[in-house]
Motif scaffolding. Structure first.
Motif, PDB file in Angstrom:
ATOM      1  N   ASN A 197     -15.515   0.209   4.162  1.00 15.88           N
ATOM      2  CA  ASN A 197     -15.790   0.986   2.948  1.00 15.88           C
ATOM      3  C   ASN A 197     -14.509   1.568   2.355  1.00 15.88           C
ATOM      4  O   ASN A 197     -14.317   1.572   1.136  1.00 15.88           O
ATOM      5  N   ALA A 198     -13.647   2.113   3.223  1.00 10.25           N
ATOM      6  CA  ALA A 198     -12.416   2.754   2.754  1.00 10.25           C
ATOM      7  C   ALA A 198     -11.517   1.763   2.032  1.00 10.25           C
ATOM      8  O   ALA A 198     -10.894   2.093   1.016  1.00 10.25           O
ATOM      9  N   LEU A 199     -11.451   0.549   2.538  1.00 13.07           N
ATOM     10  CA  LEU A 199     -10.663  -0.491   1.860  1.00 13.07           C
ATOM     11  C   LEU A 199     -11.309  -0.893   0.538  1.00 13.07           C
ATOM     12  O   LEU A 199     -10.631  -1.002  -0.492  1.00 13.07           O
ATOM     13  N   LYS A 200     -12.614  -1.095   0.561  1.00 20.92           N
ATOM     14  CA  LYS A 200     -13.324  -1.550  -0.640  1.00 20.92           C
ATOM     15  C   LYS A 200     -13.281  -0.512  -1.749  1.00 20.92           C
ATOM     16  O   LYS A 200     -13.149  -0.859  -2.935  1.00 20.92           O
ATOM     17  N   SER A 201     -13.384   0.763  -1.390  1.00 24.02           N
ATOM     18  CA  SER A 201     -13.396   1.828  -2.393  1.00 24.02           C
ATOM     19  C   SER A 201     -11.994   2.232  -2.839  1.00 24.02           C
ATOM     20  O   SER A 201     -11.855   3.001  -3.799  1.00 24.02           O
ATOM     21  N   GLY A 202     -10.972   1.760  -2.134  1.00 21.33           N
ATOM     22  CA  GLY A 202      -9.604   2.131  -2.461  1.00 21.33           C
ATOM     23  C   GLY A 202      -9.137   3.410  -1.807  1.00 21.33           C
ATOM     24  O   GLY A 202      -8.028   3.875  -2.069  1.00 21.33           O
ATOM     25  N   LYS A 203      -9.955   4.004  -0.921  1.00 17.09           N
ATOM     26  CA  LYS A 203      -9.556   5.228  -0.216  1.00 17.09           C
ATOM     27  C   LYS A 203      -8.423   4.973   0.774  1.00 17.09           C
ATOM     28  O   LYS A 203      -7.649   5.865   1.095  1.00 17.09           O
ATOM     29  N   ALA A 204      -8.383   3.737   1.308  1.00 16.69           N
ATOM     30  CA  ALA A 204      -7.407   3.418   2.342  1.00 16.69           C
ATOM     31  C   ALA A 204      -6.647   2.143   1.981  1.00 16.69           C
ATOM     32  O   ALA A 204      -7.132   1.308   1.207  1.00 16.69           O
ATOM     33  N   SER A 205      -5.468   2.023   2.552  1.00 16.87           N
ATOM     34  CA  SER A 205      -4.689   0.801   2.421  1.00 16.87           C
ATOM     35  C   SER A 205      -4.333   0.300   3.813  1.00 16.87           C
ATOM     36  O   SER A 205      -4.268   1.078   4.776  1.00 16.87           O
ATOM     37  N   MET A 206      -4.100  -0.980   3.927  1.00 16.30           N
ATOM     38  CA  MET A 206      -3.745  -1.579   5.210  1.00 16.30           C
ATOM     39  C   MET A 206      -2.285  -1.273   5.531  1.00 16.30           C
ATOM     40  O   MET A 206      -1.406  -1.447   4.704  1.00 16.30           O
ATOM     41  N   PHE A 207      -2.047  -0.777   6.754  1.00 16.94           N
ATOM     42  CA  PHE A 207      -0.676  -0.488   7.191  1.00 16.94           C
ATOM     43  C   PHE A 207      -0.169  -1.568   8.140  1.00 16.94           C
ATOM     44  O   PHE A 207       0.951  -2.037   8.009  1.00 16.94           O
ATOM     45  N   TYR A 208      -1.030  -1.958   9.095  1.00 15.62           N
ATOM     46  CA  TYR A 208      -0.620  -2.988  10.057  1.00 15.62           C
ATOM     47  C   TYR A 208      -1.875  -3.652  10.626  1.00 15.62           C
ATOM     48  O   TYR A 208      -2.908  -2.997  10.813  1.00 15.62           O
ATOM     49  N   ALA A 209      -1.755  -4.944  10.904  1.00 14.26           N
ATOM     50  CA  ALA A 209      -2.876  -5.655  11.540  1.00 14.26           C
ATOM     51  C   ALA A 209      -2.370  -6.883  12.264  1.00 14.26           C
ATOM     52  O   ALA A 209      -1.447  -7.560  11.816  1.00 14.26           O
ATOM     53  N   ASP A 210      -2.980  -7.165  13.414  1.00 21.75           N
ATOM     54  CA  ASP A 210      -2.785  -8.436  14.108  1.00 21.75           C
ATOM     55  C   ASP A 210      -4.086  -8.769  14.834  1.00 21.75           C
ATOM     56  O   ASP A 210      -5.119  -8.132  14.587  1.00 21.75           O
ATOM     57  N   GLU A 211      -4.061  -9.755  15.720  1.00 24.57           N
ATOM     58  CA  GLU A 211      -5.297 -10.187  16.362  1.00 24.57           C
ATOM     59  C   GLU A 211      -5.892  -9.147  17.312  1.00 24.57           C
ATOM     60  O   GLU A 211      -7.054  -9.245  17.707  1.00 24.57           O
ATOM     61  N   HIS A 212      -5.116  -8.105  17.651  1.00 27.86           N
ATOM     62  CA  HIS A 212      -5.586  -7.091  18.610  1.00 27.86           C
ATOM     63  C   HIS A 212      -5.976  -5.760  17.978  1.00 27.86           C
ATOM     64  O   HIS A 212      -6.528  -4.893  18.670  1.00 27.86           O
ATOM     65  N   GLY A 213      -5.712  -5.587  16.687  1.00 27.00           N
ATOM     66  CA  GLY A 213      -6.085  -4.318  16.088  1.00 27.00           C
ATOM     67  C   GLY A 213      -5.659  -4.165  14.644  1.00 27.00           C
ATOM     68  O   GLY A 213      -4.930  -4.989  14.093  1.00 27.00           O
TER      69      GLY A 213
END
Length: 237
Positions: free
Chosen positions: A23-39
């Protein structure tokens, strides 16, 4: 895989456990900082708070330097929450475990005679502060009032209210004792559910562990519980 693909893959592993992050991503409340296959680590834009989803404490340990920059962390498993609590030596007062619950149905008809739901104003700040006991900070209540809180007026009298927290979860639900068992709590929740659905978002809330009354209300509203806890941690309060 790209970082965005990792985000999609990880957050779709469980539709309730990570509903707040989606929801936070879809609504624009949050942005992605880091991601990989573990988190995945997201950042709430208006608050210095990280949203963390990880398959183990090893991911947290490997990226602790990122998490140390935030005033707060929302962890999505008991394992990662306990690791962070111990790492930062967080007092239990600033470590709160919740049951995340989400609604996946359609719009709900609200049929409550003598009940009107309308937006609260800043003049209602003292009323909310007086009657809602889970949040003591007046500035935070003011912040959420500006974001949008709604009151239930029963026969013209303010009988209860509801709002949202900074992550987007539905909360601040309170019905005054003399107005309980009139369907006001479920009407307020239905009102908020409908607002979320109209925006293409999944209605969800986080119930503090041990609050069985609230759990029963969510079940009455046909909400589904996540398999693991969601914990709020504030390392340097």
């Amino acid at each position: 895989m790209s970082e965005n693909a990792y985000v999609d893959e990880f957050l779709n592993r469980d539709r309730v456990q990570y509903v707040d992050m989606r929801n936070a991503l879809k609504s624009g409340k949050a942005s992605m900082f880091y991601a990989d296959e573990h988190g995945v680590i997201l950042m709430l834009k208006k608050d210095n708070i990280a949203m963390l989803a990880a398959d183990s404490a090893e991911f947290v340990k490997a990226h602790i330097d990122i998490l140390e920059k935030y005033d707060g962390i929302i962890a999505h498993s008991m394992e990662t929450a306990e690791f962070l609590r111990d790492h930062f030596n967080i007092d239990e007062k600033y470590f709160e475990c919740c049951m995340q619950m989400a609604y996946f149905g359609g719009p709900i008809e609200i049929d409550r005679p003598n009940l009107e739901i309308k937006r609260l104003r800043m003049k209602d700040l003292d009323y909310v502060h007086k009657h809602y006991h889970r949040v003591e900070e007046l500035d935070y209540i003011k912040y959420r009032l500006r974001a949008g809180m709604y009151g239930a007026y029963y026969c013209g009298e303010l009988a209860g209210f509801i709002g949202t927290h900074s992550d987007g979860s539905i909360g601040f639900l309170e019905v005054l004792p003399e107005y309980r068992r009139k369907g006001i709590g479920s009407a307020l929740e239905a009102f908020m559910f409908n607002k979320y659905l109209s925006k293409g978002l999944t209605p969800y809330g986080q119930v503090v562990m041990g609050n069985e009354g609230s759990v029963q209300l969510q079940k009455h509203m046909n909400c589904v519980a996540a398999p693991d806890i969601v914990a709020w941690l504030f390392p340097e309060v």
